[in-house]
Design a protein around this motif. Structure first.
Motif, mmCIF file in Angstrom:
data_model
loop_
_atom_site.group_PDB
_atom_site.id
_atom_site.type_symbol
_atom_site.label_atom_id
_atom_site.label_comp_id
_atom_site.label_asym_id
_atom_site.label_seq_id
_atom_site.Cartn_x
_atom_site.Cartn_y
_atom_site.Cartn_z
ATOM 1 N N VAL A 78 1.801 14.846 2.307
ATOM 2 C CA VAL A 78 0.200 14.283 1.519
ATOM 3 C C VAL A 78 0.545 13.123 1.722
ATOM 4 O O VAL A 78 -0.698 12.759 1.288
ATOM 5 C CB VAL A 78 0.343 15.588 0.386
ATOM 6 C CG1 VAL A 78 -0.598 14.691 -0.432
ATOM 7 C CG2 VAL A 78 -0.252 16.493 0.597
ATOM 8 N N ALA A 79 1.348 12.575 1.045
ATOM 9 C CA ALA A 79 1.538 10.761 1.645
ATOM 10 C C ALA A 79 1.513 10.175 2.329
ATOM 11 O O ALA A 79 0.475 9.857 2.269
ATOM 12 C CB ALA A 79 2.875 10.901 0.686
ATOM 13 N N SER A 114 -0.857 11.008 11.011
ATOM 14 C CA SER A 114 -1.611 12.084 10.449
ATOM 15 C C SER A 114 -0.024 13.475 11.528
ATOM 16 O O SER A 114 -0.051 13.821 12.154
ATOM 17 C CB SER A 114 -2.510 12.624 12.012
ATOM 18 O OG SER A 114 -3.777 11.811 11.799
ATOM 19 N N TYR A 168 3.706 9.687 -6.216
ATOM 20 C CA TYR A 168 4.016 10.803 -5.810
ATOM 21 C C TYR A 168 5.476 10.391 -6.856
ATOM 22 O O TYR A 168 5.733 11.742 -6.485
ATOM 23 C CB TYR A 168 3.922 11.186 -4.472
ATOM 24 C CG TYR A 168 2.381 11.189 -3.945
ATOM 25 C CD1 TYR A 168 2.740 12.662 -3.957
ATOM 26 C CD2 TYR A 168 2.462 10.970 -3.739
ATOM 27 C CE1 TYR A 168 0.883 13.086 -3.305
ATOM 28 C CE2 TYR A 168 1.188 11.242 -2.675
ATOM 29 C CZ TYR A 168 0.408 11.999 -2.954
ATOM 30 O OH TYR A 168 -0.914 12.622 -2.762
ATOM 31 N N ASP A 200 6.776 16.627 -0.814
ATOM 32 C CA ASP A 200 4.617 15.931 -0.626
ATOM 33 C C ASP A 200 5.052 14.679 0.444
ATOM 34 O O ASP A 200 4.068 13.901 0.726
ATOM 35 C CB ASP A 200 4.791 15.419 -2.330
ATOM 36 C CG ASP A 200 4.875 15.958 -3.733
ATOM 37 O OD1 ASP A 200 4.008 17.306 -3.294
ATOM 38 O OD2 ASP A 200 5.417 15.701 -4.395
ATOM 39 N N ARG A 218 -0.244 11.822 4.616
ATOM 40 C CA ARG A 218 -1.713 11.374 5.749
ATOM 41 C C ARG A 218 -2.216 10.420 4.407
ATOM 42 O O ARG A 218 -3.136 10.452 5.165
ATOM 43 C CB ARG A 218 -2.347 13.146 5.552
ATOM 44 C CG ARG A 218 -1.780 13.967 6.327
ATOM 45 C CD ARG A 218 -2.181 14.834 6.415
ATOM 46 N NE ARG A 218 -1.064 15.944 7.493
ATOM 47 C CZ ARG A 218 -1.521 17.111 7.631
ATOM 48 N NH1 ARG A 218 -2.033 18.253 6.745
ATOM 49 N NH2 ARG A 218 -1.165 17.671 8.896
ATOM 50 N N CYS A 219 -2.498 11.066 3.169
ATOM 51 C CA CYS A 219 -3.154 9.705 1.977
ATOM 52 C C CYS A 219 -3.295 8.242 2.685
ATOM 53 O O CYS A 219 -3.915 7.211 2.292
ATOM 54 C CB CYS A 219 -2.269 9.691 0.944
ATOM 55 S SG CYS A 219 -3.042 10.991 -0.272
ATOM 56 N N LEU A 220 -1.935 7.901 3.607
ATOM 57 C CA LEU A 220 -1.580 6.217 4.239
ATOM 58 C C LEU A 220 -2.485 6.413 5.653
ATOM 59 O O LEU A 220 -2.444 5.708 6.449
ATOM 60 C CB LEU A 220 -0.270 6.223 4.092
ATOM 61 C CG LEU A 220 -0.140 6.278 2.673
ATOM 62 C CD1 LEU A 220 1.453 5.593 2.833
ATOM 63 C CD2 LEU A 220 -0.908 4.340 2.137
ATOM 64 N N GLY A 221 -3.266 7.653 5.997
ATOM 65 C CA GLY A 221 -3.246 7.075 7.283
ATOM 66 C C GLY A 221 -2.885 8.035 8.650
ATOM 67 O O GLY A 221 -3.594 8.154 9.648
ATOM 68 N N CYS A 253 1.117 4.066 -3.150
ATOM 69 C CA CYS A 253 1.208 5.167 -2.964
ATOM 70 C C CYS A 253 2.502 6.029 -2.448
ATOM 71 O O CYS A 253 2.487 7.141 -3.895
ATOM 72 C CB CYS A 253 0.801 5.908 -0.729
ATOM 73 S SG CYS A 253 0.188 7.271 -0.954
ATOM 74 N N GLU A 303 1.045 -1.291 0.271
ATOM 75 C CA GLU A 303 0.299 -0.099 0.188
ATOM 76 C C GLU A 303 0.432 1.275 -0.245
ATOM 77 O O GLU A 303 0.514 2.816 -0.768
ATOM 78 C CB GLU A 303 -0.703 -0.026 1.104
ATOM 79 C CG GLU A 303 -1.760 1.108 1.314
ATOM 80 C CD GLU A 303 -2.675 1.389 2.472
ATOM 81 O OE1 GLU A 303 -3.157 2.296 2.333
ATOM 82 O OE2 GLU A 303 -2.485 -0.039 3.362
ATOM 83 N N TYR A 304 1.919 0.965 1.077
ATOM 84 C CA TYR A 304 3.474 1.963 0.661
ATOM 85 C C TYR A 304 3.777 2.517 -0.479
ATOM 86 O O TYR A 304 3.600 3.406 -0.859
ATOM 87 C CB TYR A 304 3.959 1.887 2.182
ATOM 88 C CG TYR A 304 3.359 2.637 3.050
ATOM 89 C CD1 TYR A 304 1.952 2.200 3.306
ATOM 90 C CD2 TYR A 304 4.348 2.564 4.405
ATOM 91 C CE1 TYR A 304 1.296 2.452 4.893
ATOM 92 C CE2 TYR A 304 3.245 2.041 6.000
ATOM 93 C CZ TYR A 304 2.584 2.273 5.922
ATOM 94 O OH TYR A 304 1.239 1.837 7.277
#
Length: 188
Positions: A70-71, A78, A55, A67, A73-76, A51, A47-48
């Motif tokens: 954002v990357a 914070s 980018y 980037d 945060r896209c993976l959950g 993602c 998954e990583y």
């Protein structure tokens, strides 16, 4: 004419496509002997990588440091901008620099490891408990949940209280509350 005759050179290897390198880097990023490390599963690594690839615009196995937040945060995750800056500084990467997948995996692992929702909730509740009683009144908790941070609606608070079996006029003990709301959701 054979298919091989149409190609301008030898067929690409897994390493050329960045697939084999990702596996090796993932193993380096989270060594088996890491103290207290939560291991990344192959599914997480895949998954990583997916993602990361989004980018990696030039497909060079690198993403821009700008980037990173954002990357993540896209993976959950914070991360705050300050946390991202610390990750970059730890790896001696300039804010205008680039990072490879191995470094990205290490940063994601460290970020996830430091994000502990139970600990964050407990700290927030302790800050509200000036007298160190070990509990907070449900009305005070409702007020904080609807006015501070990521504000919840009254209905969301009602639902939360119902799920955690909290009497709306009673006391909320930290440890019980955290256990009830931090139970992982079943993945069906």
């Amino acid at each position: 004419m054979a298919a091989a005759d149409l190609l301008p050179g030898p067929p690409p290897s897994l390493a050329d496509l960045g697939l084999e390198a990702g596996r090796k880097e993932a193993q380096k990023a989270v060594p088996a002997g890491s103290s207290g490390a939560k291991f990344l599963s192959q599914d997480q690594i895949n998954e990583y990588k997916e993602c990361f690839s989004l980018y990696d615009k030039q497909q060079r196995g690198k993403i821009k440091a700008t980037d990173l937040i954002v990357a993540m945060r896209c993976l959950g995750a914070s991360p705050t901008p300050g946390e991202v800056q610390r990750h970059l500084q730890t790896h001696k990467i300039d804010k205008n620099g680039e990072l490879d997948f191995s470094t990205f995996l290490t940063m994601m692992h460290m970020q996830i490891k430091q994000e502990d929702p139970k600990k964050e909730i407990l700290l927030a509740m302790l800050m509200a408990d000036k007298e160190k009683k070990g509990y907070i009144m449900a009305s005070e908790l409702r007020s904080k949940l609807t006015k501070l941070g990521e504000k919840l609606t009254h209905k969301e608070v009602d639902d939360l209280f119902r799920e955690a079996n909290i009497d709306t006029n009673g006391k909320v003990k930290y440890d019980e509350f955290i256990q009830k709301i931090a139970i992982p959701v079943p993945n069906y």
